[in-house]
Structures are given as structure tokens and as C-alpha cells.
Design a protein around this motif. Structure first.
Motif, mmCIF file in Angstrom:
data_model
loop_
_atom_site.group_PDB
_atom_site.id
_atom_site.type_symbol
_atom_site.label_atom_id
_atom_site.label_comp_id
_atom_site.label_asym_id
_atom_site.label_seq_id
_atom_site.Cartn_x
_atom_site.Cartn_y
_atom_site.Cartn_z
ATOM 1 N N ALA A 130 0.828 -1.105 -0.036
ATOM 2 C CA ALA A 130 0.087 0.136 0.015
ATOM 3 C C ALA A 130 0.878 1.290 -0.075
ATOM 4 O O ALA A 130 0.558 2.226 -0.393
ATOM 5 C CB ALA A 130 -0.856 -0.059 1.220
ATOM 6 N N LEU A 131 1.965 1.171 0.484
ATOM 7 C CA LEU A 131 3.060 2.163 0.566
ATOM 8 C C LEU A 131 3.788 2.305 -0.617
ATOM 9 O O LEU A 131 3.904 3.506 -0.921
ATOM 10 C CB LEU A 131 3.929 2.104 1.853
ATOM 11 N N LEU A 132 4.120 1.253 -1.304
ATOM 12 C CA LEU A 132 4.763 1.422 -2.412
ATOM 13 C C LEU A 132 4.471 2.766 -3.265
ATOM 14 O O LEU A 132 5.330 3.389 -3.942
ATOM 15 C CB LEU A 132 4.776 -0.051 -3.245
ATOM 16 N N PRO A 133 3.382 2.783 -3.925
ATOM 17 C CA PRO A 133 2.996 3.720 -5.222
ATOM 18 C C PRO A 133 3.474 5.200 -4.740
ATOM 19 O O PRO A 133 4.018 5.898 -5.601
ATOM 20 C CB PRO A 133 1.667 3.726 -5.323
ATOM 21 N N PHE A 134 3.125 5.451 -3.319
ATOM 22 C CA PHE A 134 3.474 6.695 -2.960
ATOM 23 C C PHE A 134 5.080 6.993 -2.774
ATOM 24 O O PHE A 134 5.492 8.266 -2.835
ATOM 25 C CB PHE A 134 2.722 7.232 -1.618
ATOM 26 N N VAL A 135 5.686 6.103 -2.338
ATOM 27 C CA VAL A 135 7.188 6.179 -2.418
ATOM 28 C C VAL A 135 7.807 6.426 -3.804
ATOM 29 O O VAL A 135 8.476 7.181 -4.168
ATOM 30 C CB VAL A 135 7.890 5.057 -1.812
ATOM 31 N N GLU A 136 7.102 5.503 -4.792
ATOM 32 C CA GLU A 136 7.651 5.709 -6.224
ATOM 33 C C GLU A 136 7.290 6.769 -6.833
ATOM 34 O O GLU A 136 8.159 7.504 -7.566
ATOM 35 C CB GLU A 136 7.061 4.557 -6.744
ATOM 36 N N ASP A 137 6.335 7.487 -6.526
ATOM 37 C CA ASP A 137 5.958 8.698 -7.468
ATOM 38 C C ASP A 137 6.375 9.960 -6.460
ATOM 39 O O ASP A 137 6.009 11.062 -6.873
ATOM 40 C CB ASP A 137 4.206 8.822 -7.367
ATOM 41 N N GLY A 138 6.885 9.899 -5.341
ATOM 42 C CA GLY A 138 7.536 11.199 -4.659
ATOM 43 C C GLY A 138 6.702 11.710 -3.743
ATOM 44 O O GLY A 138 6.882 12.729 -3.039
#
Length: 442
Positions: free
Chosen positions: A126-134
Motif C-alpha cells: 500500500a505504501l509502494l506507489p506513494f514512495v515511487e511517485d515521490g
């Protein structure tokens, strides 16, 4: 002045370890290899150009401290979660705030997650996309090996920084700073820390700054001032404040695997003193004696093998002793086995041989048993020619006769090559004799 007589409005608040937490990079104890002058992480912090990162290492090495130093230094907004109590809902709320912050204020958000290994796969995903897009800059902290406990997708987007246990000099500096600091430490008090007491605190803390500060605080709080108002902390007080050496050893964690690895490598490297040290550390930390016995058993076959066939028997005897008498008595046969294995001649020819044979079996398309080796005892086998042509070795000189034992397609294949160490030297001579007999028969 007694701590309890100090004016309440000026009395330091919170535990000493919390009060003395460094506020700037220069106050951080140790970790020169990752935050020393000119290092990548220090330059990134000072330039406020941070990317996702994960701090890992033993307890008390400053993972949370370093994250808070970053919070004090960066212009980004700092949000913090503890993976033990936080869930996906908490992550989403922070992400929403981070999005608004970025959209309306152009301010970045750093999300610090302590004990990130406690997040399950779903929470990490769940955290991954928001880490990826900054949307957020992730800083994770864990005492575990992140390669085992953190999703590969998060690992691939993060820089890993391993924090090491502090050295004795650095732990001593932590003590001295706490004694001198008038704002957060005990600088307002007249404290005499005797050298022997200081040395004991440093030694027993074993590189853990939090542990030594907790012990120092306990020593101060439980010691009455003398007639001159001085708090004297001698060796007796220090020993009462921190009696047992801290061993960072989580039986499910990174330190567990590192210690076991060091134990086995010391035995393999024929260092009996190191083998005893790592064995003692495991026993002291409460490691399962059966686990240690199993590792000795495997090592006896894997790294000694036929260089000393008794090694397997010694390991088995130690394992039986663990089952029969248990600890603490079983520490003696475990130590005996570890010493025997460490001083035994070494050979991995057994494991090399069986792995090569398994690889050959995996690749082969057929592996028919030669007719003369087939079982001739069951009904009708002799009519099929099974066993025909087989030569019984005991009827020949030295109980040996050359004949084909391999399947046809592996006739020239060799799996086992004994070393020149220990008993395998005798095995090699015997195999050389067999080879000479084969040549003469031809």
C-alpha cells in the motif's frame, strides 16, 4: 544538589536517553562511515535532497535518532509511524496530508516508519506507489536484515544504510556528554563517576547508547548525595545499575543469523577459540541448544566429511547429550564437539560429490540400471537376465574386482574426489589402487 531537590520547573523532563537524543549530525555518536564529512548521506541531509532510505542495525545504534536529526535539518514535513501499532489507514491519512502539502504548499513529506519489518506485505504494498511517485520520502528503520523482511520492490527504491554498534570510546563519549550537559543531562549536579564504574558501564552496555544512558540515570537517581552534596557513583553502584552484559541477539532476527554464521565459519576456518566464543554468545543469549547441535551435525558432514569420519559421531553424541541432560550441563559436550570439529582436518568433498551426482540425475534423460547390477532374487528375474555377469568382489584379490557400476551414459563421470587431508588421504590411496587395477584389467 539532589535531583529530587532540584526546582520542579527546571527539572529535566523525560528519560535521560530521550533527553540526550542528538539534535544535529555533529551530535550523533559514531557512524562515521555513513554520516562522516563528505559521505553521501551527510551531503544529502545538508543539501535537503533526500530519497527513500532504510536504516538497519542492532538496537541502540541510533536509527531513530538519525531520522530525527534529519527531521531537524530538512525543510520537509516530518511524519512518524511505528509499524507495531500503525495500519494501512494510518498510512493513507499521512499520504493524503502529504499530497495536499505538496499541491498547495510545495512542501515535501518525510515518512519515518520505525520497525518497518513489522509491516506485512499488504501494508508495504500500500505504501509502494506513494514512495515511487515521490508523494512521501520514506525512511524506514529496522533491527532485521531488510533483504529478508522488507518487500523487494521497496528495497529496490531505497538506499540501505547499516548502522554499527558503538565502540567503547563512543559509548564513553555518550556518558561524558550526559554528565556535562546542563540543559538535558546531569550537568547541574555534582556527580563523581569513578573510573572503574565508568569502565563497567561502557563494557556492559556493549555498544548500546540507550542502555548505558538508562543505567547512568538509574545510578544517579538511586544514589544519595554525600555530606558535600556530591553524588558518587562507584563500581558497586554501577554494577547494581547494569548487572548483565547486553547481548543483541534476536533468535528470529539478523543478529541470530550473523552469529550462527560466524560460529560455523570459525569452525570451518579451524579457529577453536573463535568457535568457543560464538558458541558461548549463543548459549548466553538463550539460543536453543537443539539448534546449535543441529548446526554442528550439519557442519560435521558438510565441511569435515571423510577427512575425519568420527566428526559426525562426535556431533551426534553432543546432540544426544542436549536431549538427555539439557543446559547448562550440555554446554560441555557442545563445546567438546565444537572444539573437535574446529581442530579436525577439513574436506567438503562429500558435499561436492553428492551435489554433483544430484545435478547429473536432474539432467539425465534416462538412467537404466546395468543388467548385471539388477536384482536377481525376485521371481522371474533370472529369466530376464537380471544379475547375469555380476562379479562378487569378495571372491577376488583384496575383495575388489573392476566392473561397471555406473549407467552407460555416465561411464566416464566422476563425482567424488577425496582431499589429501586426514582420513581422506587414505581413501585417495585406496581409490588410486582401484584405478590401477582397472587399467591392468584392460
Amino acid at each position: 544538589m539532589d535531583l529530587f531537590d532540584y526546582p520542579k520547573d527546571k527539572r529535566p523532563k523525560g528519560p535521560l536517553a530521550s533527553r540526550m537524543r542528538p539534535r544535529t549530525i555533529d551530535e550523533v555518536a559514531g557512524q562515521e562511515e555513513i554520516i562522516g564529512e563528505g559521505t553521501l548521506l551527510r551531503r544529502a541531509i545538508e543539501a535537503d535532497r533526500l530519497s527513500a532510505m532504510i536504516f538497519h542495525g542492532p538496537p541502540g545504534t541510533g536509527k531513530t535518532t538519525l531520522a530525527q536529526v534529519i527531521a531537524n535539518t530538512t525543510s520537509a514535513r516530518f511524519e512518524q509511524l511505528n509499524a507495531v501499532s500503525a495500519g494501512i489507514k494510518d498510512v493513507r491519512e499521512i499520504v493524503e496530508r502529504a499530497k495536499d502539502r505538496l499541491k498547495y504548499e510545495s512542501v515535501k513529506t518525510i515518512l519515518f516508519i520505525d520497525e518497518i519489518h513489522r509491516f506485512n506485505k499488504g501494508q508495504q504494498d500500500a505504501l509502494l506507489p506513494f514512495v515511487e511517485d515521490g508523494t512521501v520520502i520514506l525512511i524506514g528503520a529496522t533491527t532485521e536484515n531488510p533483504m529478508f523482511e522488507v518487500n523487494p520492490a521497496l528495497i529496490s527504491r531505497s538506499r540501505l544504510f547499516r548502522l554499527s554498534s558503538l565502540g567503547d570510546r563512543e559509548i564513553g563519549n555518550v556518558i561524558d556528554r550526559a554528565l556535562k550537559d546542563k540543559e538535558r543531562g546531569f550537568g547541574e549536579y555534582d556527580i563523581n563517576l569513578i573510573k572503574e564504574a565508568r569502565d563497567h558501564l561502557v563494557h556492559v552496555a556493549d555498544g548500546d547508547a540507550r542502555t548505558v544512558l538508562n543505567a547512568l540515570e538509574l545510578a544517579v537517581l538511586t544514589t544519595d548525595p554525600d555530606e558535600k552534596g556530591r553524588i558518587v557513583i562507584d563500581l558497586d553502584v554501577a554494577e547494581a545499575s547494569i548487572q548483565k552484559r547486553v547481548v543483541h541477539y534476536d533468535k528470529q532476527g539478523d543478529n541470530h543469523y550473523d552469529t550462527v554464521s560466524a560460529f560455523i565459519k570459525s569452525i570451518r576456518g579451524s579457529d577453536p577459540d573463535a568457535a568457543l566464543y560464538w558458541l558461548a554468545k549463543m548459549i548466553y543469549a538463550g539460543e536453543d541448544a537443539k539448534f546449535i547441535a543441529r548446526r554442528l551435525y550439519v557442519h560435521a558432514a558438510e565441511d569435515i566429511g571423510l577427512a575425519d569420519p568420527n566428526a559426525l559421531l562426535i556431533a551426534q553424541a553432543a546432540a544426544n547429550a542436549v536431549e538427555f541432560v539439557g543446559l547448562p550441563e550440555a554446554r560441555i559436550p557442545l563445546a567438546e564437539a565444537a572444539l573437535y570439529l574446529a581442530t579436525a582436518p577439513k574436506s567438503n568433498a562429500v558435499i561436492t560429490g553428492i551435489d554433483a551426482a544430484l545435478a547429473a540425475v536432474e539432467k539425465e534423460k534416462k538412467g537404466d540400471v546395468p543388467v548385471h547390477l539388477r536384482d536377481a532374487h525376485y521371481k522371474g528375474a533370472s529369466k530376464l537376465g537380471h544379475g547375469e555377469g555380476y562379479k562378487y568382489p569378495h571372491h577376488y584379490e583384496n575383495h575388489y574386482v573392476p566392473q561397471q557400476y555406473m549407467p552407460d551414459h555416465l561411464m566416464k563421470k566422476s563425482f567424488y574426489s577425496p582431499s589429501d587431508n586426514g582420513y581422506e588421504k587414505t581413501v585417495r590411496k585406496r581409490l588410486d589402487y582401484f584405478e590401477d587395477r582397472k587399467k591392468k584389467e584392460k
